[in-house]
Design a protein around this motif. Structure first.
Motif, PDB file in Angstrom:
ATOM      1  N   ARG A   1      -5.433   2.320   2.755  1.00  0.00           N
ATOM      2  CA  ARG A   1      -5.520   3.309   1.670  1.00  0.00           C
ATOM      3  C   ARG A   1      -6.492   4.429   2.023  1.00  0.00           C
ATOM      4  O   ARG A   1      -6.245   5.603   1.725  1.00  0.00           O
TER       5      ARG A   1
ATOM      6  N   THR B   1       0.830  -1.200   0.000  1.00  0.00           N
ATOM      7  CA  THR B   1       0.000   0.000   0.000  1.00  0.00           C
ATOM      8  C   THR B   1       0.868   1.254   0.000  1.00  0.00           C
ATOM      9  O   THR B   1       0.530   2.255  -0.632  1.00  0.00           O
TER      10      THR B   1
ATOM     11  N   THR C   1      -5.989  -3.772   3.282  1.00  0.00           N
ATOM     12  CA  THR C   1      -5.400  -2.890   2.268  1.00  0.00           C
ATOM     13  C   THR C   1      -6.303  -1.687   1.997  1.00  0.00           C
ATOM     14  O   THR C   1      -5.827  -0.542   1.926  1.00  0.00           O
TER      15      THR C   1
END
Length: 607
Positions: A323, A271, A319
Motif C-alpha cells: 500500500r 491490496t 500488505t
C-alpha cells in the motif's frame, strides 16, 4: 509362513525417490543450478538439447570437488550443507537434503568433470542408473561440469509421459528464471540446441528483472522496501496501469529461495482489489529476508513450500508495504475537494469576540409596486417570438403524415410491429431485447458477440479462410523467453486467425497484419494475451489450444458493455446468434440469453 518383508536394493530405492525429486527435465536443471549457486560460482552456463531429453549440462566455476567428494555426492543423503538436525533451522544454502544427485543418477546417464581450485588435476566420473561406470583423473577447468544424458532411459514409462519439447523447455525456462532472479550477483547463460536463449550479466536486482523479461517492465515496476525487526521485505510491485488478465509475473523469494505461498498472494490481491478489475492481476517480485530459525523449508522435496512462524505478522507488513508503494506512486486515489465556489470557513480565534449578527431590511421595498416587480411583457412582445411560425410548419407537397393506428394488432398476431420481422431494443447499453413467438428474450450483447466471433474463428481455421487487415505501420513485439519458445509452434494457428508475423531475431517479431475484426485493439497486447492463453492451455498444438486461442481472440474483439448499437447491428447480432448451434451459452459456459415467456408475463400481471 515365511518372512515377506525385505529391504529394497539401492537402485530401486533411488528410482522410487527420484519420482518425488526428479519429475521432469526442469527438475534436473533446478537441482544442478542450485548446487552451482551453493558452490560459490560466479558464472553458470546451462546447455539443453531436445528440451532435456538428450542432454542437460550445467557448467560452473565454483569451488569444485575432490575425487572422494565427487564419488560421495551421488550417494543418498550425502550432503555438505548440514551435520545435525539443528542445522536445518539455520540454513543459508539452496540445497540440504542430499537427494538430488542420487535421484538424477538413478534415472539417467551422468558424467561429472570437476576440479578443486588450486588443484593440478580434476576428476571425471561416469554413472548410469546408480551404477558407477568409471572414475579417473581428468584435465578440466576449475569448478564442475554436470552432464545428464538420456533422462529416464531406464524408466520408459516416465519418459513416455513427458510433454512436447516446447512444453518441457518452458518448464526449464521457469526453473532457470527462478534461480537467476534471486542471484543477480551471478552471471547466467542458457542455450537450447546451441541457440542462445539468455545471456544475463552481473547486475542489480531491478536490471536482472529487466534483462529477463524486457525493457517495458522497467517503467511498470514500483520499488518496495520495508525493513523491520521481523522480516525485511523488498522488491517490486506492478503499477495499477500495468495489470494483466493473463501471464502476470508473480514471484516470492525467502532467504534466496523461490516459494509458493497462496496466503501472501491473496494479501497482495486484496491490496489491489479496489484499484483494478477483478479478472486482472499485477506483476510482483517480492524478496523476504528473515531469521532462518523462524521458517521451515523441510516440507517437500522440491522445497517450494515454506512454513512461517510469524505468518500473520508478515502478511500485515507485506500488505502495508504494498500500500505504501502504491501510495507513493499516487496509485491509491486521494480525496480532492473542489474548492471552486465553496464557502470560506473562517478560522476560529478565541482572542477575538465574534460580533452578533445584525438585521438589515429595506423599508422602501414594496413587492406590489410595479417599479419593484418583475418586468412584464405585452402581448405584442410575445407575438414577435411566433412571427413566421405558421409558415415554418407548412409541409412540402410530397410529404404526408401517416395516420395513427386506431388499435393494436389482434392477440396472437406474434408481433407489435408488422413491418419488422424481429424488432430489437437495447437496454442500458448491455442487453438486447427482442420478440419471440412465446414471449421476450433478453440477450447479453457482449456474450452473444463472443459466441459469434468464436464460431467464426474456428470455422475460418478449419476451412483455412482467414481475413487479415494489414497495418499501415507494423508494430514490433519483444517476446520473453517463454513466449519466444512457444510462438513458432503457434505460427500456423495465428496465421489462420489472420495474424501476419515476421521474425526479426533476438526474440522480436514484426506484426504486419491482424484479424479484420480486431482493428481497434492493441496488436502487441493482443498477441501477448494469446501467447499466455496458449501457455496456460499446455502449449501443445491440439484442438484444445486452438479453442483457447479462438476464445481469447473473441473476447478481445467483442463489443464492450455500454456500446450503443444501431437497429441494424442488433438485428445482425440476434440473427447470427440464433443461427449458432450453441446460442444459449458462451464457449466458457456463461449464459447468453434469458427468455420471459407469455405465461410468466400473465402471472406477473394477475391482480
Amino acid at each position: 509362513m515365511g518372512d515377506i518383508i525385505h529391504l529394497l536394493p539401492d537402485h530401486i530405492a533411488n528410482q522410487i525417490a527420484a519420482g518425488e525429486v526428479i519429475q521432469r527435465p526442469a527438475s534436473v536443471v533446478k537441482e544442478l543450478m542450485e548446487n552451482a549457486v551453493d558452490a560459490g560460482a560466479a558464472h553458470i552456463t546451462v546447455n539443453i538439447r531436445d528440451a532435456g531429453r538428450t542432454l542437460i549440462q550445467v557448467i560452473d566455476d565454483g569451488k569444485g570437488m575432490s575425487e572422494t567428494d565427487a564419488r560421495m555426492a551421488f550417494e543418498r543423503h550425502a550432503t555438505s550443507k548440514i551435520a545435525a538436525v539443528q542445522d536445518i533451522f539455520s540454513l543459508r544454502t539452496m540445497g540440504f537434503r542430499g537427494e538430488a544427485l542420487a535421484s538424477v543418477a538413478a534415472v539417467a546417464q551422468v558424467e561429472l568433470r570437476t576440479r578443486l581450485k588450486g588443484a593440478e588435476l580434476g576428476t571425471k566420473l561416469s554413472i548410469s542408473g546408480s551404477a558407477l561406470d568409471a572414475i579417473e583423473p581428468d584435465v578440466c577447468h576449475e569448478g564442475s561440469v554436470f552432464s545428464v544424458k538420456n533422462l529416464f532411459y531406464n524408466v520408459p514409462a516416465r519418459r513416455k509421459f513427458l510433454k512436447s519439447n516446447e512444453t518441457e523447455f518452458r518448464n526449464i525456462l521457469t526453473e532457470f528464471e527462478r534461480v537467476a532472479l534471486v542471484c543477480p550477483q551471478i552471471a547466467f547463460s542458457l542455450y537450447h540446441n546451441d541457440t542462445e536463449t539468455f545471456q544475463l550479466p552481473v547486475s542489480g536486482l531491478r536490471q536482472r528483472i529487466v534483462n529477463m523479461f524486457g525493457k517495458k517492465l522497467n517503467q511498470a515496476l514500483l520499488t518496495l522496501d520495508a525493513p523491520n525487526s521481523i522480516a525485511r521485505i523488498e522488491g517490486f510491485v506492478g503499477q495499477v496501469s500495468a495489470v494483466k488478465r493473463k501471464g502476470a509475473l508473480n514471484y516470492f523469494f525467502v532467504n534466496g529461495r523461490f516459494m509458493k505461498h497462496p496466503y501472501f498472494h491473496m494479501a497482495i490481491m486484496r491490496t489491489y482489489e479496489s484499484l483494478i478489475p477483478a479478472d486482472e492481476k499485477p506483476d510482483y517480485f517480492i524478496y523476504l529476508t528473515l531469521d532462518p530459525s523462524t521458517i521451515d523449508v523441510n516440507i517437500h522435496p522440491t522445497k517450494t513450500e515454506i512454513k512461517f512462524e510469524n505468518e500473520g505478522l508478515i502478511r500485515q507488513i507485506l500488505t502495508a508495504a504494498v500500500r505504501e508503494a502504491l501510495g507513493k506512486a499516487n496509485a491509491v486515489p486521494s480525496i480532492d475537494f473542489d474548492t471552486e465556489g465553496a464557502i470560506e470557513i473562517p478560522v476560529y480565534r478565541p482572542e477575538r469576540e465574534p460580533a452578533a449578527p445584525g438585521l438589515h431590511a429595506d423599508p422602501s421595498y414594496n413587492p406590489f409596486h410595479r417599479a419593484s416587480a418583475r418586468p412584464s411583457y405585452s402581448e405584442s412582445d410575445w407575438a414577435k417570438l411566433y412571427r413566421g411560425f405558421e409558415q415554418d410548419r407548412t409541409l412540402p407537397p410530397d410529404c404526408s403524415i401517416p395516420p395513427y393506428p386506431e388499435a393494436l394488432p389482434p392477440e396472437g398476431d406474434g408481433t407489435l410491429f408488422p413491418e419488422t420481422a424481429h424488432p430489437c431494443f437495447q437496454y442500458k447499453g448491455r442487453y438486447i431485447i427482442t420478440l419471440l413467438k412465446s414471449g421476450l428474450v433478453l440477450i447479453d450483447q457482449r456474450r452473444a458477440h463472443v459466441r459469434i466471433l468464436y464460431d467464426r474463428y474456428l470455422s475460418n481455421i478449419r476451412q483455412q479462410k482467414s481475413v487479415s487487415q494489414q497495418l499501415l505501420f507494423p508494430e514490433i513485439i519483444e517476446c520473453t523467453a517463454s513466449e519466444a519458445a512457444i510462438l513458432p509452434v503457434l505460427m500456423d494457428e495465428l496465421r489462420g486467425f489472420g495474424f501476419d508475423l515476421s521474425p526479426l531475431g533476438n526474440n522480436s517479431y514484426s506484426i504486419n497484419g491482424v484479424p479484420a475484426d480486431v482493428q481497434d485493439c492493441d496488436p502487441s497486447a493482443l498477441l501477448g494475451e494469446l501467447l499466455n492463453s496458449a501457455m496456460e492451455a499446455g502449449g501443445a498444438m491440439d484442438e484444445r489450444t486452438t479453442e483457447t486461442l479462438a476464445l481469447s481472440l473473441a473476447k478481445a474483439a467483442a463489443i464492450h458493455p455500454g456500446k450503443t448499437l444501431t437497429p441494424e447491428e442488433m438485428e445482425s447480432i440476434v440473427g447470427a446468434l440464433f443461427s449458432s448451434q450453441a446460442s444459449r451459452l458462451t464457449p466458457d459456459g456463461k449464459p447468453i440469453l434469458s427468455i420471459l415467456t407469455d405465461d410468466e408475463l400473465v402471472k406477473r400481471f394477475k391482480a
